[in-house]
Design a protein around this motif. Structure first.
Motif, PDB file in Angstrom:
ATOM      1  N   ILE A 118      80.489  -4.685 -32.245  1.00 39.41           N
ATOM      2  CA  ILE A 118      80.139  -4.572 -33.660  1.00 39.41           C
ATOM      3  C   ILE A 118      79.129  -3.448 -33.873  1.00 39.41           C
ATOM      4  N   ALA A 119      78.123  -3.373 -32.997  1.00 47.97           N
ATOM      5  CA  ALA A 119      77.105  -2.319 -33.105  1.00 47.97           C
ATOM      6  C   ALA A 119      77.727  -0.937 -32.903  1.00 47.97           C
ATOM      7  N   VAL A 120      78.640  -0.826 -31.928  1.00 44.22           N
ATOM      8  CA  VAL A 120      79.294   0.460 -31.665  1.00 44.22           C
ATOM      9  C   VAL A 120      80.140   0.883 -32.866  1.00 44.22           C
ATOM     10  N   PHE A 121      80.876  -0.063 -33.424  1.00 49.56           N
ATOM     11  CA  PHE A 121      81.727   0.265 -34.568  1.00 49.56           C
ATOM     12  C   PHE A 121      80.890   0.672 -35.770  1.00 49.56           C
ATOM     13  N   GLU A 122      79.809  -0.047 -36.037  1.00 44.02           N
ATOM     14  CA  GLU A 122      78.948   0.288 -37.174  1.00 44.02           C
ATOM     15  C   GLU A 122      78.332   1.667 -37.016  1.00 44.02           C
ATOM     16  N   ALA A 123      77.949   2.022 -35.797  1.00 47.32           N
ATOM     17  CA  ALA A 123      77.396   3.355 -35.553  1.00 47.32           C
ATOM     18  C   ALA A 123      78.448   4.431 -35.796  1.00 47.32           C
ATOM     19  N   ALA A 124      79.683   4.179 -35.339  1.00 49.38           N
ATOM     20  CA  ALA A 124      80.765   5.144 -35.565  1.00 49.38           C
ATOM     21  C   ALA A 124      81.074   5.260 -37.050  1.00 49.38           C
ATOM     22  N   TYR A 125      81.011   4.149 -37.763  1.00 47.25           N
ATOM     23  CA  TYR A 125      81.310   4.186 -39.198  1.00 47.25           C
ATOM     24  C   TYR A 125      80.246   4.979 -39.961  1.00 47.25           C
ATOM     25  N   LYS A 126      78.997   4.845 -39.557  1.00 36.59           N
ATOM     26  CA  LYS A 126      77.932   5.586 -40.236  1.00 36.59           C
ATOM     27  C   LYS A 126      78.154   7.093 -40.147  1.00 36.59           C
ATOM     28  N   ARG A 127      78.696   7.528 -39.018  1.00 31.40           N
ATOM     29  CA  ARG A 127      78.954   8.957 -38.826  1.00 31.40           C
ATOM     30  C   ARG A 127      80.394   9.329 -39.139  1.00 31.40           C
ATOM     31  N   ARG A 128      81.202   8.340 -39.583  1.00 31.67           N
ATOM     32  CA  ARG A 128      82.605   8.535 -39.938  1.00 31.67           C
ATOM     33  C   ARG A 128      83.393   9.113 -38.760  1.00 31.67           C
ATOM     34  N   LEU A 129      83.148   8.545 -37.587  1.00 34.73           N
ATOM     35  CA  LEU A 129      83.855   8.973 -36.386  1.00 34.73           C
ATOM     36  C   LEU A 129      85.051   8.059 -36.132  1.00 34.73           C
ATOM     37  N   PRO A 130      86.200   8.617 -35.761  1.00 30.76           N
ATOM     38  CA  PRO A 130      87.382   7.793 -35.486  1.00 30.76           C
ATOM     39  C   PRO A 130      87.186   6.965 -34.219  1.00 30.76           C
TER      40      PRO A 130
ATOM     41  N   HIS B  16      86.098  17.995 -37.459  1.00 29.42           N
ATOM     42  CA  HIS B  16      85.175  18.400 -38.516  1.00 29.42           C
ATOM     43  C   HIS B  16      85.868  18.672 -39.842  1.00 29.42           C
ATOM     44  N   ARG B  17      87.178  18.928 -39.819  1.00 31.71           N
ATOM     45  CA  ARG B  17      87.874  19.257 -41.067  1.00 31.71           C
ATOM     46  C   ARG B  17      88.011  18.055 -41.996  1.00 31.71           C
ATOM     47  N   ARG B  18      88.316  16.895 -41.448  1.00 31.10           N
ATOM     48  CA  ARG B  18      88.525  15.679 -42.225  1.00 31.10           C
ATOM     49  C   ARG B  18      89.423  15.943 -43.444  1.00 31.10           C
ATOM     50  N   GLN B  19      90.593  16.459 -43.158  1.00 39.17           N
ATOM     51  CA  GLN B  19      91.538  16.736 -44.227  1.00 39.17           C
ATOM     52  C   GLN B  19      92.958  16.438 -43.735  1.00 39.17           C
ATOM     53  N   LEU B  20      93.826  16.142 -44.685  1.00 34.10           N
ATOM     54  CA  LEU B  20      95.218  15.839 -44.380  1.00 34.10           C
ATOM     55  C   LEU B  20      96.095  16.928 -44.982  1.00 34.10           C
TER      56      LEU B  20
ATOM     57  N   GLN C 298      99.985  21.385 -49.577  1.00 34.33           N
ATOM     58  CA  GLN C 298      98.664  20.951 -50.026  1.00 34.33           C
ATOM     59  C   GLN C 298      97.813  20.464 -48.857  1.00 34.33           C
ATOM     60  N   GLU C 299      96.524  20.523 -49.061  1.00 36.05           N
ATOM     61  CA  GLU C 299      95.564  19.935 -48.141  1.00 36.05           C
ATOM     62  C   GLU C 299      94.680  18.982 -48.939  1.00 36.05           C
ATOM     63  N   ILE C 300      94.517  17.778 -48.457  1.00 37.06           N
ATOM     64  CA  ILE C 300      93.722  16.768 -49.155  1.00 37.06           C
ATOM     65  C   ILE C 300      92.449  16.508 -48.357  1.00 37.06           C
ATOM     66  N   ALA C 301      91.308  16.735 -48.982  1.00 33.63           N
ATOM     67  CA  ALA C 301      90.035  16.413 -48.339  1.00 33.63           C
ATOM     68  C   ALA C 301      89.863  14.900 -48.338  1.00 33.63           C
ATOM     69  N   ALA C 302      89.540  14.348 -47.187  1.00 32.13           N
ATOM     70  CA  ALA C 302      89.433  12.900 -47.054  1.00 32.13           C
ATOM     71  C   ALA C 302      88.254  12.362 -47.863  1.00 32.13           C
ATOM     72  N   HIS C 303      88.444  11.193 -48.433  1.00 33.13           N
ATOM     73  CA  HIS C 303      87.364  10.466 -49.104  1.00 33.13           C
ATOM     74  C   HIS C 303      86.222  10.276 -48.117  1.00 33.13           C
ATOM     75  N   GLN C 304      84.995  10.297 -48.615  1.00 33.67           N
ATOM     76  CA  GLN C 304      83.837  10.231 -47.734  1.00 33.67           C
ATOM     77  C   GLN C 304      83.767   8.935 -46.924  1.00 33.67           C
ATOM     78  N   ASP C 305      84.429   7.879 -47.387  1.00 36.31           N
ATOM     79  CA  ASP C 305      84.372   6.599 -46.684  1.00 36.31           C
ATOM     80  C   ASP C 305      85.536   6.381 -45.723  1.00 36.31           C
ATOM     81  N   LEU C 306      86.468   7.323 -45.642  1.00 39.47           N
ATOM     82  CA  LEU C 306      87.612   7.139 -44.746  1.00 39.47           C
ATOM     83  C   LEU C 306      87.164   7.099 -43.296  1.00 39.47           C
ATOM     84  N   ILE C 307      87.750   6.180 -42.547  1.00 42.00           N
ATOM     85  CA  ILE C 307      87.574   6.161 -41.099  1.00 42.00           C
ATOM     86  C   ILE C 307      88.912   5.780 -40.494  1.00 42.00           C
TER      87      ILE C 307
END
Length: 301
Positions: A82-94, A184-188, A195-204
């Motif tokens: 849980i701690a590892v996942f929360e840390a990854a989510y804070k930095r939006r890391l997959p 670092h791009r965080r885009q689809l 088109q290129e879609i910039a990911a929502h800031q909360d996407l993980i």
């Protein structure tokens, strides 16, 4: 009246009338079924709204925020996941969840999505999955061609937790579409629309991976693996596993659970020694529920 109309038109009118009647009719549920349902859903932590939706087969959009009044999906922590996942989510890391089937990876994500108050969009990967299944495609609608977003695109726009289950089963040309979302791009990129879609800031982005199923011909590319934070899962300890079975099969005697879990853990020692598959925690829960339904323990196992 419908009886005075021409044949085909009369048929359509009658069909609409039947649909309206079905929509307005109350769903009748046997009293004993309602009692069982209320007991079951209260034990599993579901709200009455969710329980009713399950009974009536209500369709939901794939992007669903956790609702007020719902109870978090049950999960027993095994370590610091849980701690590892929360840390990854804070930095939006997959994150890549690695572990055997039936050990709690999907339930863990359901629990974390609820705790973080984010929608969870799940995609089940298979060998026929194409990039269009994930991103979207053009469809014919009458005389027009319209674009329909796929689940990955929906998640990117909504800022959801996007979970690709058993990603190793997907074709290589399908999984590469997520690469631009995991750096670092965080885009689809939607090539069909240019088109290129910039990911929502909360996407993980999350994927699950069962190392036991990998082969020389079916494995993740190193360029895909190295993009994720690895979170290793295994079957829980004996004490935690007993708690899980007791919770998921409410009403089963603790002494039966003790025997069931002990037998399952011993069976795991035989994996690759005559037993092809290990007894997962999910399999033990299923066996306990079969016993609760009145099946003989030997037959349930």
């Amino acid at each position: 009246s419908a009886g005075e109309l021409p044949g085909r038109l009369r048929h359509n009118v009658q069909r609409v009338q039947r649909m309206r009647a079905a929509a307005s009719a109350d769903v009748k549920i046997r009293p004993d079924a309602m009692i069982y349902s209320n007991r079951t859903h209260s034990q599993s932590g579901e709200s009455m709204k969710t329980a009713t939706a399950r009974q009536r087969g209500v369709e939901h959009d794939i992007v669903q925020m956790p609702q007020t009044g719902e109870i978090s999906p049950y999960y027993e922590p095994q370590g610091n996941e849980i701690a590892v996942f929360e840390a990854a989510y804070k930095r939006r890391l997959p994150v890549m969840l690695k572990g055997p089937t039936g050990c709690g990876k999907t339930r863990f994500l359901e629990h974390m999505a609820f705790q973080l108050r984010r929608p969870l969009v799940t995609g089940s990967c298979h060998e026929d999955l194409t990039s269009s299944d994930l991103v979207g495609r053009f469809l014919l609608e009458g005389a027009e061609t319209v674009w329909q977003d796929g689940p990955l695109t929906r998640a990117v726009k909504a800022g959801a937790i996007c979970y690709l289950d058993e990603i190793v089963e997907a074709r290589t040309d399908s999984t590469v579409v997520i690469h631009s979302l995991t750096d670092h791009r965080r885009q689809l990129t939607i090539e069909k629309k240019g088109q290129e879609i910039a990911a929502h800031q909360d996407l993980i982005l999350e994927v699950s991976y069962n190392p036991g199923y990998q082969t020389v011909l079916k494995d993740l590319k190193p360029s895909t693996k190295q993009r994720f934070i690895a979170l290793n899962f295994d079957f829980p300890s004996e004490e935690i596993e007993r708690k899980i079975v007791l919770n998921e099969a409410a009403g089963i005697p603790p002494e039966i659970v003790h025997q069931l879990v002990t037998a399952g853990r011993k069976a795991r020692l035989l994996k690759d020694h005559g037993l092809e598959e290990a007894a997962s925690t999910r399999a033990l829960v299923y066996a306990a529920n079969m016993m609760n339904a009145g099946l003989d323990p030997v037959a349930a196992c």
